[in-house]
Write an enzyme that holds these catalytic residues in place. Structure first.
Site, PDB file in Angstrom:
ATOM      1  CG  ASN A   8      -1.849   1.205   1.245  1.00 40.99           C
ATOM      2  OD1 ASN A   8      -1.887   1.970   0.269  1.00 40.99           O
ATOM      3  ND2 ASN A   8      -2.574   1.386   2.334  1.00 40.99           N
ATOM      4  CD1 TRP A   9       3.777   1.210  -2.878  1.00 41.31           C
ATOM      5  CD2 TRP A   9       3.608   2.337  -4.813  1.00 41.31           C
ATOM      6  NE1 TRP A   9       4.566   0.580  -3.808  1.00 41.31           N
ATOM      7  CE2 TRP A   9       4.485   1.251  -5.006  1.00 41.31           C
ATOM      8  CE3 TRP A   9       3.345   3.190  -5.891  1.00 41.31           C
ATOM      9  CZ2 TRP A   9       5.099   0.998  -6.236  1.00 41.31           C
ATOM     10  CZ3 TRP A   9       3.954   2.930  -7.108  1.00 41.31           C
ATOM     11  CH2 TRP A   9       4.827   1.846  -7.274  1.00 41.31           C
ATOM     12  CE  LYS A  10      -0.370   3.263   4.704  1.00 41.31           C
ATOM     13  NZ  LYS A  10      -0.294   3.378   6.151  1.00 41.31           N
ATOM     14  CG  HIS A  98      -6.093   2.159   4.863  1.00 43.52           C
ATOM     15  ND1 HIS A  98      -5.648   3.043   5.812  1.00 43.52           N
ATOM     16  CD2 HIS A  98      -5.118   1.235   4.715  1.00 43.52           C
ATOM     17  CE1 HIS A  98      -4.434   2.668   6.211  1.00 43.52           C
ATOM     18  NE2 HIS A  98      -4.093   1.570   5.561  1.00 43.52           N
ATOM     19  CD  GLU A 172      -3.593  -2.160   7.300  1.00 42.22           C
ATOM     20  OE1 GLU A 172      -2.482  -2.318   6.823  1.00 42.22           O
ATOM     21  OE2 GLU A 172      -4.221  -1.093   7.204  1.00 42.22           O
ATOM     22  CB  SER A 218       4.684  -1.939  12.320  1.00 39.23           C
ATOM     23  OG  SER A 218       4.246  -0.663  12.704  1.00 39.23           O
ATOM     24  N   GLY A 239       2.685  -1.107   4.391  1.00 41.21           N
ATOM     25  CA  GLY A 239       2.686   0.329   4.103  1.00 41.21           C
ATOM     26  C   GLY A 239       4.103   0.840   3.902  1.00 41.21           C
ATOM     27  N   GLY A 240       4.648   1.473   4.949  1.00 38.99           N
ATOM     28  CA  GLY A 240       5.967   2.124   4.892  1.00 38.99           C
ATOM     29  C   GLY A 240       7.054   1.291   4.220  1.00 38.99           C
TER      30      GLY A 240
END
Ligand code: 13P
Length: 258
Positions: A8-10, A98, A172, A218, A239-240
């Protein structure tokens, strides 16, 4: 069972050039076995990435969608994107619900339910995100998730039939998402308990569709093994770490468990 890893590049990266480069790093990975890789990119990068994905086995996801599929000449929803637009572009998946949209953009369970229905009708595969904002106890977390699932999946699949593999639940826990204050990943043991709970809850409703349940919050190459070694946790929403070279390491670890 093959695992699914979803990036998920957001709202990143800031340029098309960087998006191309980032996608290229993942597309280079050889011998994916049955591991399914999905990149959820910002809308404006999807067309280019779909073209690039044809040479690889990577699939694309949108990060949101509207609940309407207007006919030709309709579409009075300035700034929005419809499920049919995504489907016609070649997008396979869409993330819905989300927590960042629920919290920051005030998305309600009712809106999420309508988005899922419209996406299912258009033939998109849905990645529904659920998760409790705080972890006081596992019991409370289960209650919270149960309510979210009941509302988000209202009428599904009774009134709106799903195809096999058309629904993935991403568990999540909001407090575990890396950008939140004092975030830390859930323990694999607790994530496993929650995963089993979600599967049991969905079983009578989704008949034999067996939606995959994956973990997000995370996730990195340092901790993913703890989650994926449990058969019930069928993948991860990242994510990150999906914006860094760690993502390639994550995929390589997932290959071992697919
Ligand atoms: P992080 O992996 O950065 O915690 O983000 C999780 C997430 O929100 C993926 O959808």
């Amino acid at each position: 069972m093959p695992k699914i890893i979803i990036a998920n590049w957001k709202m990143a990266p800031p340029s098309l050039q960087e998006a191309k480069k980032l996608f290229g790093e993942t597309a280079k990975i050889k011998n994916l076995n049955d591991t399914e890789i999905v990149v959820a990119a910002p809308f404006i990068y999807l067309e280019l990435l779909i073209n690039l994905s044809k040479k690889s086995k990577i699939k694309l996801a949108a990060q949101d969608v509207l609940w309407e599929n207007p006919p030709v000449g309709g579409g009075a929803y300035t700034g929005e994107i419809s499920p049919n637009m995504l489907k016609n572009l070649g997008v396979e998946y869409v993330i819905i619900g989300h927590s960042e949209r629920r919290q920051n953009l005030k998305e309600t369970d009712e809106m999420i339910n309508k988005k899922i229905i419209a996406s299912v009708k258009a033939g998109l595969k849905v990645i529904l995100c659920v998760g409790e904002p705080k972890r006081n106890s596992i019991k409370q977390a289960k209650n919270y998730i149960k309510k979210q699932l009941e509302k988000d999946l209202k009428g599904i699949p009774n009134n709106y039939k799903l195809k096999t593999n058309q629904l993935i639940i991403a568990y999540e826990p909001v407090w575990a998402i890396s950008t939140n204050k004092n975030a830390k990943p859930d323990t694999p043991e607790n994530a496993l308990q929650m995963t089993k709970f979600i599967k049991n809850f969905l079983k009578p409703k989704t008949y034999n569709l067996k939606p995959k349940v994956i973990y997000g919050g995370s996730v990195s190459s340092k901790n993913i093994e703890g989650f994926l070694r449990h058969e019930e946790i069928e993948g991860a929403l990242v994510g990150g770490a999906s914006l860094t070279s760690d993502f390639v390491k994550i995929i390589k670890i997932a290959q071992k468990y697919s």
